[in-house]
Design a protein around this motif. Structure first.
Motif, PDB file in Angstrom:
ATOM      1  N   CYS A 119     -15.760 -10.788   7.073  1.00  0.00           N
ATOM      2  CA  CYS A 119     -15.543  -9.414   6.587  1.00  0.00           C
ATOM      3  C   CYS A 119     -14.621  -8.646   7.529  1.00  0.00           C
ATOM      4  O   CYS A 119     -13.659  -8.004   7.092  1.00  0.00           O
ATOM      5  N   VAL A 120     -14.942  -8.691   8.829  1.00  0.00           N
ATOM      6  CA  VAL A 120     -14.148  -7.929   9.803  1.00  0.00           C
ATOM      7  C   VAL A 120     -12.696  -8.396   9.774  1.00  0.00           C
ATOM      8  O   VAL A 120     -11.767  -7.581   9.684  1.00  0.00           O
ATOM      9  N   THR A 121     -12.473  -9.718   9.798  1.00  0.00           N
ATOM     10  CA  THR A 121     -11.105 -10.239   9.811  1.00  0.00           C
ATOM     11  C   THR A 121     -10.368  -9.832   8.540  1.00  0.00           C
ATOM     12  O   THR A 121      -9.222  -9.375   8.593  1.00  0.00           O
ATOM     13  N   THR A 122     -11.014  -9.992   7.379  1.00  0.00           N
ATOM     14  CA  THR A 122     -10.354  -9.655   6.115  1.00  0.00           C
ATOM     15  C   THR A 122      -9.924  -8.195   6.096  1.00  0.00           C
ATOM     16  O   THR A 122      -8.780  -7.877   5.746  1.00  0.00           O
ATOM     17  N   ILE A 123     -10.825  -7.314   6.492  1.00  0.00           N
ATOM     18  CA  ILE A 123     -10.504  -5.884   6.425  1.00  0.00           C
ATOM     19  C   ILE A 123      -9.394  -5.536   7.410  1.00  0.00           C
ATOM     20  O   ILE A 123      -8.476  -4.772   7.082  1.00  0.00           O
ATOM     21  N   VAL A 124      -9.442  -6.124   8.620  1.00  0.00           N
ATOM     22  CA  VAL A 124      -8.386  -5.829   9.601  1.00  0.00           C
ATOM     23  C   VAL A 124      -7.034  -6.337   9.098  1.00  0.00           C
ATOM     24  O   VAL A 124      -6.029  -5.628   9.156  1.00  0.00           O
ATOM     25  N   VAL A 125      -7.017  -7.558   8.545  1.00  0.00           N
ATOM     26  CA  VAL A 125      -5.745  -8.129   8.068  1.00  0.00           C
ATOM     27  C   VAL A 125      -5.213  -7.307   6.895  1.00  0.00           C
ATOM     28  O   VAL A 125      -4.044  -6.891   6.889  1.00  0.00           O
ATOM     29  N   LEU A 126      -6.049  -7.038   5.904  1.00  0.00           N
ATOM     30  CA  LEU A 126      -5.596  -6.266   4.744  1.00  0.00           C
ATOM     31  C   LEU A 126      -5.135  -4.874   5.165  1.00  0.00           C
ATOM     32  O   LEU A 126      -4.086  -4.387   4.730  1.00  0.00           O
ATOM     33  N   GLY A 127      -5.925  -4.239   6.027  1.00  0.00           N
ATOM     34  CA  GLY A 127      -5.590  -2.884   6.483  1.00  0.00           C
ATOM     35  C   GLY A 127      -4.269  -2.838   7.207  1.00  0.00           C
ATOM     36  O   GLY A 127      -3.415  -1.988   6.932  1.00  0.00           O
ATOM     37  N   SER A 128      -4.051  -3.777   8.146  1.00  0.00           N
ATOM     38  CA  SER A 128      -2.782  -3.756   8.892  1.00  0.00           C
ATOM     39  C   SER A 128      -1.619  -4.073   7.971  1.00  0.00           C
ATOM     40  O   SER A 128      -0.523  -3.527   8.120  1.00  0.00           O
ATOM     41  N   LEU A 129      -1.851  -4.957   6.990  1.00  0.00           N
ATOM     42  CA  LEU A 129      -0.804  -5.282   6.029  1.00  0.00           C
ATOM     43  C   LEU A 129      -0.363  -4.017   5.285  1.00  0.00           C
ATOM     44  O   LEU A 129       0.834  -3.742   5.136  1.00  0.00           O
ATOM     45  N   VAL A 130      -1.322  -3.228   4.854  1.00  0.00           N
ATOM     46  CA  VAL A 130      -1.002  -1.991   4.133  1.00  0.00           C
ATOM     47  C   VAL A 130      -0.248  -1.030   5.055  1.00  0.00           C
ATOM     48  O   VAL A 130       0.777  -0.457   4.677  1.00  0.00           O
ATOM     49  N   ILE A 131      -0.741  -0.877   6.303  1.00  0.00           N
ATOM     50  CA  ILE A 131      -0.116   0.101   7.204  1.00  0.00           C
ATOM     51  C   ILE A 131       1.353  -0.265   7.470  1.00  0.00           C
ATOM     52  O   ILE A 131       2.237   0.578   7.432  1.00  0.00           O
ATOM     53  N   PHE A 132       1.620  -1.548   7.721  1.00  0.00           N
ATOM     54  CA  PHE A 132       2.957  -1.914   8.194  1.00  0.00           C
ATOM     55  C   PHE A 132       3.918  -2.322   7.090  1.00  0.00           C
ATOM     56  O   PHE A 132       5.121  -2.368   7.300  1.00  0.00           O
ATOM     57  N   THR A 133       3.403  -2.661   5.890  1.00  0.00           N
ATOM     58  CA  THR A 133       4.340  -3.039   4.819  1.00  0.00           C
ATOM     59  C   THR A 133       4.410  -1.957   3.751  1.00  0.00           C
ATOM     60  O   THR A 133       5.027  -2.153   2.714  1.00  0.00           O
ATOM     61  N   PHE A 134       3.792  -0.793   4.028  1.00  0.00           N
ATOM     62  CA  PHE A 134       3.735   0.251   3.014  1.00  0.00           C
ATOM     63  C   PHE A 134       5.134   0.796   2.720  1.00  0.00           C
ATOM     64  O   PHE A 134       5.873   1.183   3.624  1.00  0.00           O
ATOM     65  N   ASP A 135       5.495   0.793   1.439  1.00  0.00           N
ATOM     66  CA  ASP A 135       6.799   1.333   1.031  1.00  0.00           C
ATOM     67  C   ASP A 135       6.565   2.245  -0.165  1.00  0.00           C
ATOM     68  O   ASP A 135       6.227   1.767  -1.250  1.00  0.00           O
ATOM     69  N   PRO A 136       6.745   3.562   0.010  1.00  0.00           N
ATOM     70  CA  PRO A 136       6.442   4.473  -1.106  1.00  0.00           C
ATOM     71  C   PRO A 136       7.474   4.369  -2.226  1.00  0.00           C
ATOM     72  O   PRO A 136       7.196   4.755  -3.358  1.00  0.00           O
ATOM     73  N   CYS A 137       8.669   3.910  -1.898  1.00  0.00           N
ATOM     74  CA  CYS A 137       9.723   3.882  -2.926  1.00  0.00           C
ATOM     75  C   CYS A 137      10.276   2.465  -3.077  1.00  0.00           C
ATOM     76  O   CYS A 137      11.408   2.179  -2.660  1.00  0.00           O
ATOM     77  N   PRO A 138       9.514   1.558  -3.691  1.00  0.00           N
ATOM     78  CA  PRO A 138      10.001   0.169  -3.802  1.00  0.00           C
ATOM     79  C   PRO A 138      11.178   0.066  -4.772  1.00  0.00           C
ATOM     80  O   PRO A 138      11.247   0.798  -5.778  1.00  0.00           O
ATOM     81  N   LEU A 139      12.122  -0.818  -4.441  1.00  0.00           N
ATOM     82  CA  LEU A 139      13.317  -1.010  -5.279  1.00  0.00           C
ATOM     83  C   LEU A 139      13.184  -2.301  -6.075  1.00  0.00           C
ATOM     84  O   LEU A 139      12.487  -3.218  -5.659  1.00  0.00           O
ATOM     85  N   ASP A 140      13.877  -2.358  -7.200  1.00  0.00           N
ATOM     86  CA  ASP A 140      13.884  -3.631  -7.926  1.00  0.00           C
ATOM     87  C   ASP A 140      15.062  -4.475  -7.452  1.00  0.00           C
ATOM     88  O   ASP A 140      15.772  -4.101  -6.511  1.00  0.00           O
ATOM     89  N   ALA A 141      15.309  -5.624  -8.120  1.00  0.00           N
ATOM     90  CA  ALA A 141      16.316  -6.581  -7.645  1.00  0.00           C
ATOM     91  C   ALA A 141      17.711  -5.979  -7.596  1.00  0.00           C
ATOM     92  O   ALA A 141      18.520  -6.290  -6.728  1.00  0.00           O
TER      93      ALA A 141
END
Lengths: 157, 255
Positions: A119-141
């Motif tokens: 549980c701890v590992t999953t939440i830390v990995v998912l949480g950090s993924l959201v924090i560092f890959t968050f893009d409010p304005c995603p572009l298409d191809a």
């Protein structure tokens, strides 16, 4: 006095009752970590609450744009990441101590601790993924904004 | 005790009152009403005096009412530490607790101390408790030749561990500790108090052996500073403070 009477009473050999020695002061580090992270979390969390709920427009300001704005700054990315990691390890370690106290059978202790670690590992990995890959304005191809992105993305581009 | 009881009592000398004792009982051989090993409550109503302690009430039951009641007591004056029990949900010595201080208008509950196996009624098996104490090596450890005269110590050096020398090993602290109740692995406050008495004794040289033992998985780090032990100690030892001093010695490396 006969020899049998003058004999000292027999002493039972000492039997170890502990569950086993810990490795390399692990429990000491755990104790120190809880104190250190506890103090740090107080500062991190209360600043977080103040910034989000009191400063500016208070609780009404929180929307997608507010979160996007915060995570555009590396300071808040690091801040939230540290808060996430410390809170998860601090809470997870507390749960580990509870499991050690209350789960009496070895298999139960092992199962619960494995679940906790997952549980701890999953939440830390998912949480950090959201924090560092968050893009409010995603572009298409083709490089255009995807449909459905917030309106402020037009200004940002 | 017997002499005063036989003397004709003058009215109004010491106020007397009726008090009900609610005692948790267990007979390993069973009684006609209760199977072997069953724990049950039994109430006794007695007429006691304002000067009587809980121990006097237990004596009265054992001697005059029900001789099968089992409890430990040795000196009966708060020195030997034999009669620690859970009185109104608090660990105390029966010989140091006056009935009139416990609100005799309501039944007074008496249970064996918690966390150790009950042998009969208020008697528990103290062996796990003593085993913890033995493990911290409660004896003077020195190196070099034995001096011909006494090992000298300044009053300040003696004061360093004075508080923990008061322990009478009644187990009131250890059996009031919520961590000790959980799995019985924890050394318990008393063993740490016993270790503290030697760790901070300037004449002793085994402090790091003992600190290493208390650095164990079930050692001082299991203490959550609930302060139950300090509250329970009939000798007024600041148990939680002693445990924290041991933690500090481990963290700073300074004894």
């Amino acid at each position: 006095m006969t020899t049998a009477e003058s004999k000292a009473p027999e002493v039972e050999p000492l039997r170890p009752i502990r569950s086993g020695r810990s490795r390399n002061h692990a429990e000491q580090w755990s104790w120190l970590f809880m104190r250190g992270s506890g103090v740090l979390l107080l500062v991190l969390i209360f600043t977080h609450l103040f910034i989000n709920l009191f400063s500016g427009d208070g609780v009404n300001q929180i929307d997608f744009a507010f979160v996007a704005g915060k995570w555009a700054s590396p300071l808040w990315q690091i801040w939230d990441f540290v808060m996430l990691v410390l809170a998860m390890i601090h809470g997870g370690n507390g749960m580990r101590l509870l499991i050690n106290d209350y789960a009496r059978r070895t298999w139960m202790r092992k199962t619960l601790k494995t679940l906790l670690a997952v549980c701890v590992t999953t939440i830390v990995v998912l949480g950090s993924l959201v924090i560092f890959t968050f893009d409010p304005c995603p572009l298409d191809a083709s490089g255009d904004l995807l449909p459905g992105v917030p309106t402020f993305c037009e200004d940002v581009r | 005790m017997t002499a005063t009881a036989e003397a004709p009592s003058k009215a109004g000398e010491v106020p007397s009152f009726d008090v009900t004792l609610r005692i948790q009982r267990m007979d390993p051989d069973g009684t006609p009403d209760h199977p072997a090993g069953e724990e049950y409550w039994e109430e006794f109503t007695l007429t006691m005096h304002g000067t009587d302690r809980v121990l006097d009430a237990l004596h009265k039951i054992k001697w005059d009412v029900d001789g099968s009641l089992a409890f430990r007591r040795s000196c009966a004056h708060g020195v030997c530490g034999s009669d620690a029990m859970r009185i109104n949900a608090k660990n105390r010595l029966a010989c140091k607790t006056l009935l009139k201080d416990l609100n005799p208008k309501r039944p007074i509950t008496i249970e064996p101390i918690k966390g150790l196996p009950v042998e009969k009624d208020l008697i528990v098996d103290m062996e796990p408790f003593f085993a913890s104490y033995r493990e911290i090596m409660p004896f003077l450890m020195t190196s070099g030749p034995t001096p011909e005269r006494e090992r000298l110590q300044s009053p300040e050096e003696r004061a360093r561990f004075d508080d923990t020398t008061k322990c009478i090993m009644c187990a009131a602290c250890t059996t009031s500790c919520p961590v000790f109740w959980t799995d019985g692995q924890y050394f318990g406050p008393q063993a740490i108090v016993g270790a503290h008495r030697f760790i901070f004794d300037s004449r002793d040289e085994g402090e790091w052996d003992r600190l290493e033992i208390l650095n164990d998985k079930a050692g001082v780090w299991k203490c959550r500073t609930a302060f139950n032990c300090t509250e329970a100690c009939p000798r007024g030892i600041e148990v939680t403070k002693a445990i924290s001093e041991v933690k500090k010695a481990l963290n700073t490396g300074v004894v």
